[in-house]
Design a protein around this motif. Structure first.
Motif, PDB file in Angstrom:
ATOM      1  N   VAL A   9      59.044 108.001 -87.555  1.00  0.00           N
ATOM      2  CA  VAL A   9      59.370 109.289 -88.191  1.00  0.00           C
ATOM      3  C   VAL A   9      60.821 109.274 -88.667  1.00  0.00           C
ATOM      4  N   GLY A  10      61.089 109.966 -89.787  1.00  0.00           N
ATOM      5  CA  GLY A  10      62.472 110.101 -90.267  1.00  0.00           C
ATOM      6  C   GLY A  10      62.973 108.816 -90.900  1.00  0.00           C
ATOM      7  N   ASP A  11      64.244 108.493 -90.666  1.00  0.00           N
ATOM      8  CA  ASP A  11      64.816 107.265 -91.244  1.00  0.00           C
ATOM      9  C   ASP A  11      63.996 106.039 -90.848  1.00  0.00           C
ATOM     10  N   ALA A  14      80.266 108.123-104.241  1.00  0.00           N
ATOM     11  CA  ALA A  14      81.270 108.597-103.283  1.00  0.00           C
ATOM     12  C   ALA A  14      81.214 110.119-103.300  1.00  0.00           C
ATOM     13  N   TRP A  15      81.620 110.746-102.202  1.00  0.00           N
ATOM     14  CA  TRP A  15      81.533 112.208-102.181  1.00  0.00           C
ATOM     15  C   TRP A  15      82.737 112.850-101.508  1.00  0.00           C
ATOM     16  N   VAL A  16      82.991 114.096-101.953  1.00  0.00           N
ATOM     17  CA  VAL A  16      83.916 114.988-101.254  1.00  0.00           C
ATOM     18  C   VAL A  16      83.128 116.276-101.055  1.00  0.00           C
ATOM     19  N   GLY A  66      64.946 108.374 -79.586  1.00  0.00           N
ATOM     20  CA  GLY A  66      65.916 108.917 -80.531  1.00  0.00           C
ATOM     21  C   GLY A  66      65.898 110.432 -80.570  1.00  0.00           C
ATOM     22  N   ALA A  67      67.086 111.033 -80.389  1.00  0.00           N
ATOM     23  CA  ALA A  67      67.198 112.497 -80.439  1.00  0.00           C
ATOM     24  C   ALA A  67      68.017 112.933 -81.648  1.00  0.00           C
ATOM     25  N   GLY A  68      67.737 112.307 -82.818  1.00  0.00           N
ATOM     26  CA  GLY A  68      68.268 112.809 -84.087  1.00  0.00           C
ATOM     27  C   GLY A  68      67.333 113.926 -84.554  1.00  0.00           C
ATOM     28  N   PRO A  69      67.505 114.363 -85.811  1.00  0.00           N
ATOM     29  CA  PRO A  69      66.646 115.444 -86.314  1.00  0.00           C
ATOM     30  C   PRO A  69      65.150 115.109 -86.236  1.00  0.00           C
ATOM     31  N   ALA A  70      64.771 113.860 -86.512  1.00  0.00           N
ATOM     32  CA  ALA A  70      63.341 113.497 -86.486  1.00  0.00           C
ATOM     33  C   ALA A  70      62.790 113.572 -85.063  1.00  0.00           C
ATOM     34  N   GLY A  71      63.525 113.004 -84.100  1.00  0.00           N
ATOM     35  CA  GLY A  71      63.047 112.974 -82.717  1.00  0.00           C
ATOM     36  C   GLY A  71      62.987 114.365 -82.107  1.00  0.00           C
ATOM     37  N   VAL A 107      79.639 111.657 -85.348  1.00  0.00           N
ATOM     38  CA  VAL A 107      79.031 112.097 -86.613  1.00  0.00           C
ATOM     39  C   VAL A 107      79.110 110.968 -87.641  1.00  0.00           C
ATOM     40  N   ARG A 108      77.959 110.662 -88.216  1.00  0.00           N
ATOM     41  CA  ARG A 108      77.928 109.687 -89.324  1.00  0.00           C
ATOM     42  C   ARG A 108      77.104 110.318 -90.429  1.00  0.00           C
ATOM     43  N   CYS A 109      77.698 111.275 -91.136  1.00  0.00           N
ATOM     44  CA  CYS A 109      76.905 112.094 -92.038  1.00  0.00           C
ATOM     45  C   CYS A 109      77.804 112.842 -93.013  1.00  0.00           C
ATOM     46  N   GLY A 157      65.920 105.862 -86.057  1.00  0.00           N
ATOM     47  CA  GLY A 157      66.793 105.550 -87.181  1.00  0.00           C
ATOM     48  C   GLY A 157      66.328 104.371 -88.012  1.00  0.00           C
ATOM     49  N   PRO A 158      67.168 104.029 -89.017  1.00  0.00           N
ATOM     50  CA  PRO A 158      66.739 103.057 -90.040  1.00  0.00           C
ATOM     51  C   PRO A 158      66.435 101.656 -89.519  1.00  0.00           C
ATOM     52  N   MET A 159      67.040 101.266 -88.398  1.00  0.00           N
ATOM     53  CA  MET A 159      66.805  99.917 -87.871  1.00  0.00           C
ATOM     54  C   MET A 159      65.746  99.946 -86.769  1.00  0.00           C
ATOM     55  N   GLY A 204      80.159 104.691 -89.915  1.00  0.00           N
ATOM     56  CA  GLY A 204      79.076 104.452 -90.864  1.00  0.00           C
ATOM     57  C   GLY A 204      77.794 103.952 -90.249  1.00  0.00           C
ATOM     58  N   LYS A 205      76.757 103.934 -91.072  1.00  0.00           N
ATOM     59  CA  LYS A 205      75.498 103.286 -90.713  1.00  0.00           C
ATOM     60  C   LYS A 205      74.671 103.090 -91.976  1.00  0.00           C
ATOM     61  N   PHE A 206      73.444 102.633 -91.807  1.00  0.00           N
ATOM     62  CA  PHE A 206      72.610 102.390 -92.985  1.00  0.00           C
ATOM     63  C   PHE A 206      71.825 103.635 -93.378  1.00  0.00           C
ATOM     64  N   ARG A 242      70.029 107.016 -76.785  1.00  0.00           N
ATOM     65  CA  ARG A 242      71.021 106.065 -76.268  1.00  0.00           C
ATOM     66  C   ARG A 242      72.440 106.632 -76.240  1.00  0.00           C
ATOM     67  N   ARG A 243      72.726 107.608 -77.092  1.00  0.00           N
ATOM     68  CA  ARG A 243      74.086 108.160 -77.110  1.00  0.00           C
ATOM     69  C   ARG A 243      74.327 108.994 -75.854  1.00  0.00           C
ATOM     70  N   ALA A 244      75.613 109.068 -75.462  1.00  0.00           N
ATOM     71  CA  ALA A 244      75.945 109.862 -74.269  1.00  0.00           C
ATOM     72  C   ALA A 244      75.777 111.345 -74.564  1.00  0.00           C
ATOM     73  N   VAL A 287      79.595 105.231 -95.303  1.00  0.00           N
ATOM     74  CA  VAL A 287      80.617 105.590 -94.314  1.00  0.00           C
ATOM     75  C   VAL A 287      81.191 106.966 -94.631  1.00  0.00           C
ATOM     76  N   THR A 288      81.745 107.589 -93.624  1.00  0.00           N
ATOM     77  CA  THR A 288      82.259 108.947 -93.834  1.00  0.00           C
ATOM     78  C   THR A 288      83.324 109.310 -92.790  1.00  0.00           C
ATOM     79  N   THR A 289      84.181 110.246 -93.177  1.00  0.00           N
ATOM     80  CA  THR A 289      85.143 110.809 -92.229  1.00  0.00           C
ATOM     81  C   THR A 289      85.539 112.212 -92.687  1.00  0.00           C
ATOM     82  N   ILE A 332      68.217 114.543 -93.497  1.00  0.00           N
ATOM     83  CA  ILE A 332      68.037 115.507 -92.386  1.00  0.00           C
ATOM     84  C   ILE A 332      66.844 116.425 -92.675  1.00  0.00           C
ATOM     85  N   PRO A 333      66.801 117.046 -93.875  1.00  0.00           N
ATOM     86  CA  PRO A 333      65.680 117.964 -94.113  1.00  0.00           C
ATOM     87  C   PRO A 333      64.329 117.262 -94.114  1.00  0.00           C
ATOM     88  N   ILE A 334      64.298 116.006 -94.551  1.00  0.00           N
ATOM     89  CA  ILE A 334      63.015 115.282 -94.584  1.00  0.00           C
ATOM     90  C   ILE A 334      62.595 114.924 -93.158  1.00  0.00           C
TER      91      ILE A 334
HETATM   92  C1  LIG Z   1      77.297 108.225 -94.028  1.00  0.00           C
HETATM   93  C2  LIG Z   1      76.026 109.029 -94.096  1.00  0.00           C
HETATM   94  C3  LIG Z   1      76.024 110.291 -94.670  1.00  0.00           C
HETATM   95  C4  LIG Z   1      74.847 111.056 -94.716  1.00  0.00           C
HETATM   96  N1  LIG Z   1      74.912 112.319 -95.237  1.00  0.00           N
HETATM   97  C5  LIG Z   1      73.791 113.101 -95.222  1.00  0.00           C
HETATM   98  C6  LIG Z   1      73.870 114.452 -95.652  1.00  0.00           C
HETATM   99  O1  LIG Z   1      74.926 114.961 -96.037  1.00  0.00           O
HETATM  100  N2  LIG Z   1      72.726 115.193 -95.640  1.00  0.00           N
HETATM  101  C7  LIG Z   1      71.531 114.661 -95.226  1.00  0.00           C
HETATM  102  O2  LIG Z   1      70.509 115.362 -95.246  1.00  0.00           O
HETATM  103  N3  LIG Z   1      71.454 113.377 -94.796  1.00  0.00           N
HETATM  104  C8  LIG Z   1      72.556 112.594 -94.766  1.00  0.00           C
HETATM  105  N4  LIG Z   1      72.485 111.302 -94.297  1.00  0.00           N
HETATM  106  C9  LIG Z   1      71.195 110.793 -93.827  1.00  0.00           C
HETATM  107  C10 LIG Z   1      70.863 111.376 -92.468  1.00  0.00           C
HETATM  108  O3  LIG Z   1      71.941 111.192 -91.580  1.00  0.00           O
HETATM  109  C11 LIG Z   1      69.600 110.703 -91.897  1.00  0.00           C
HETATM  110  O4  LIG Z   1      68.610 110.648 -92.876  1.00  0.00           O
HETATM  111  C12 LIG Z   1      69.108 111.481 -90.673  1.00  0.00           C
HETATM  112  O5  LIG Z   1      70.039 111.371 -89.635  1.00  0.00           O
HETATM  113  C13 LIG Z   1      67.762 110.943 -90.218  1.00  0.00           C
HETATM  114  O6  LIG Z   1      67.433 111.494 -88.976  1.00  0.00           O
HETATM  115  P1  LIG Z   1      66.643 110.604 -87.892  1.00  0.00           P
HETATM  116  O7  LIG Z   1      66.436 111.482 -86.731  1.00  0.00           O
HETATM  117  O8  LIG Z   1      65.486 109.939 -88.533  1.00  0.00           O
HETATM  118  O9  LIG Z   1      67.644 109.418 -87.525  1.00  0.00           O
HETATM  119  P2  LIG Z   1      69.050 109.482 -86.788  1.00  0.00           P
HETATM  120  O10 LIG Z   1      69.755 110.742 -87.071  1.00  0.00           O
HETATM  121  O11 LIG Z   1      69.728 108.183 -87.105  1.00  0.00           O
HETATM  122  O12 LIG Z   1      68.667 109.513 -85.256  1.00  0.00           O
HETATM  123  C14 LIG Z   1      68.212 108.347 -84.594  1.00  0.00           C
HETATM  124  C15 LIG Z   1      68.605 108.485 -83.147  1.00  0.00           C
HETATM  125  O13 LIG Z   1      67.998 107.432 -82.414  1.00  0.00           O
HETATM  126  C16 LIG Z   1      68.928 106.941 -81.481  1.00  0.00           C
HETATM  127  N5  LIG Z   1      68.527 105.572 -81.155  1.00  0.00           N
HETATM  128  C17 LIG Z   1      68.486 104.498 -81.974  1.00  0.00           C
HETATM  129  N6  LIG Z   1      68.065 103.398 -81.310  1.00  0.00           N
HETATM  130  C18 LIG Z   1      67.826 103.798 -80.028  1.00  0.00           C
HETATM  131  C19 LIG Z   1      67.377 103.120 -78.866  1.00  0.00           C
HETATM  132  N7  LIG Z   1      67.119 101.809 -78.869  1.00  0.00           N
HETATM  133  N8  LIG Z   1      67.237 103.834 -77.730  1.00  0.00           N
HETATM  134  C20 LIG Z   1      67.516 105.165 -77.695  1.00  0.00           C
HETATM  135  N9  LIG Z   1      67.955 105.847 -78.768  1.00  0.00           N
HETATM  136  C21 LIG Z   1      68.105 105.179 -79.930  1.00  0.00           C
HETATM  137  C22 LIG Z   1      70.265 107.046 -82.202  1.00  0.00           C
HETATM  138  O14 LIG Z   1      71.341 107.048 -81.291  1.00  0.00           O
HETATM  139  C23 LIG Z   1      70.109 108.360 -82.941  1.00  0.00           C
HETATM  140  O15 LIG Z   1      70.569 109.453 -82.177  1.00  0.00           O
HETATM  141  C24 LIG Z   1      73.636 110.521 -94.230  1.00  0.00           C
HETATM  142  C25 LIG Z   1      73.631 109.234 -93.658  1.00  0.00           C
HETATM  143  C26 LIG Z   1      74.814 108.495 -93.586  1.00  0.00           C
HETATM  144  C27 LIG Z   1      74.790 107.140 -92.953  1.00  0.00           C
END
Ligand SMILES: Cc1cc2nc3c(=O)[nH]c(=O)nc-3n(C[C@H](O)[C@H](O)[C@H](O)COP(=O)(O)OP(=O)(O)OC[C@H]3O[C@@H](n4cnc5c(N)ncnc54)[C@H](O)[C@@H]3O)c2cc1C
Length: 362
Positions: free
Chosen positions: A265-267, A201-203, A13-18, A45-47, A155-157, A245-247, A37-39, A176-178, A280-282
């Protein structure tokens, strides 16, 4: 043909935690590979795209040292600065709370964090979905990676967490968001009550647009999150595209985040502010602790438990307070009237504490 690679640390995972874990592990001198896994990192964006300021983070998490290296971003990543959060009760009573933060473009923010990791020497491979995880090994469709440490930043799952018997967040809420085009006041709006049962809900304003979204806790409402979203944008008179959206983990951080030579780590570890879903900050705070701990494990043989102990020392308490507040709020969520009354009782002062992960009583 499946390639085989050997590295010190593989991060899923290359989100903020990774990316943050990768950056600090690579800076400490170990060989790090991130599989995403993402290209493209951060897309789609789901945030809500809201980030608290460095000042707010320093106040909220007093036991964490030097946050500037985690939270300073290039000016072009700040879409709009906000200094007020406006909270709406079910009857649309407004509470205006001073809170410093900014909105960003989440895809570019994630890409910036990834670039910091790459600059430190970590390799990031996109389009690599991990499909199997075992002690010392992860596999994608075209790679087998053997590693001394496996990091679940997926991520969360989290499938890494699952493979190593680590718990997930006990309360995963759909959100969910847009984006909606237009000019919006530089104020973050949050709407509570039956409009988004168990969540809000938020704006959230951006330059020339707003991030519009909604999260719910399925215990408190019958409809799907998309149905609630459609009703919300109708009430607000906004023209919105289909949301993504996501969890979101909305409970206590997970009880265990280390198993053998693997960590989450992270979600994936439930490290989120349960009062608002901000993660994100956590993920940044946790990623720094994780990166240093995995490097020490590889280089000096220090136990990975040090990661679990250290992140709890630095920021568990405010997250626990936020999770407890959310449980308390749950007593009101079933009824608009109770939510209305509870917000009146809380008033501005206690709401100020609530949004900052501080106790609301006494
Ligand atoms: C609708 C929505 C709004 C949000 N708004 C905010 C906000 O405004 N501010 C804020 O601070 N937080 C917000 N959050 C929460 C925030 O997005 C997460 O807490 C944050 O992204 C956690 O970072 P992470 O790196 O742990 O997980 P993620 O950002 O989910 O990164 C996980 C990564 O792992 C990858 N991955 C998953 N499974 C695999 C696999 N099998 N193989 C390879 N890669 C994989 C995913 O593609 C993803 O890139 C929001 C969440 C949602 C759903």
């Amino acid at each position: 043909m499946v390639d085989e690679l050997k590295v010190d640390v593989v991060i899923v995972g290359a989100g903020p935690a990774g990316s943050t874990t990768a950056r600090f592990a690579a800076e400490a001198g170990v060989d790090v590979l991130v599989l995403e896994r993402r290209a493209k990192v951060g897309v789609p964006v789901r945030c809500g795209e809201f980030m608290p300021s460095l000042e707010e983070m320093t106040n909220m998490f007093p036991d964490v040292g030097d946050m500037a290296e985690l939270f300073e971003v290039p000016a072009d990543l700040v879409s709009l600065k906000c200094d007020v959060t406006r909270i709406y009760s079910p009857k649309f009573t407004r509470y205006e709370l001073p809170f410093l933060g900014y909105t960003t473009d989440r895809d570019r923010l994630d890409q910036f964090y990834a670039s910091q990791a790459e600059k430190a020497g970590a390799r990031i491979m996109t389009g690599q979905k991990v499909v199997e995880v075992k002690e010392g090994m992860v596999r994608t469709d075209d790679l087998i990676v053997k590693a001394k440490v496996i990091v679940g930043a997926d991520g969360p799952m989290s499938m890494v967490g699952k493979a190593f018997g680590l718990p997930r967040s006990a309360d995963l809420c759909p959100a969910v968001t847009t984006q909606v085009k237009g000019d919006f006041e530089p104020v973050c709006e949050m709407y509570f009550g039956t409009i988004a049962p168990g969540g809000y809900a938020w704006v959230i304003p951006k330059k020339g647009a707003a991030n519009v979204g909604l999260g719910v806790d399925r215990k408190f409402g019958e409809e799907t999150v998309n149905q609630y979203f459609n009703e919300f944008v109708k009430v607000k008179g906004l023209k919105a595209d289909k949301p993504e959206g996501k969890f979101v983990p909305m409970s206590m951080p997970c009880k265990r985040t280390v198993s053998g030579q693997a960590i989450t780590v992270g979600d994936a570890a439930g490290q989120v502010m349960a009062v608002n879903g901000g993660g994100i900050p956590i993920a940044r705070l946790a990623g720094r602790v994780a990166g240093k701990a995995v490097a020490e494990n590889v280089l000096k043989g220090t136990s990975l438990q040090k990661y679990d102990e250290e992140w709890r020392r630095q920021f568990y308490r405010p997250l626990r307070t936020a999770a407890r507040t959310k449980v308390l709020a749950g007593l009101c969520f079933g009824s608009a009237w109770r939510t209305e009354m509870a917000m009146k009782v809380l008033g501005d002062r206690r709401m100020n504490n609530l949004i900052r992960c501080r106790p609301i009583f006494p």
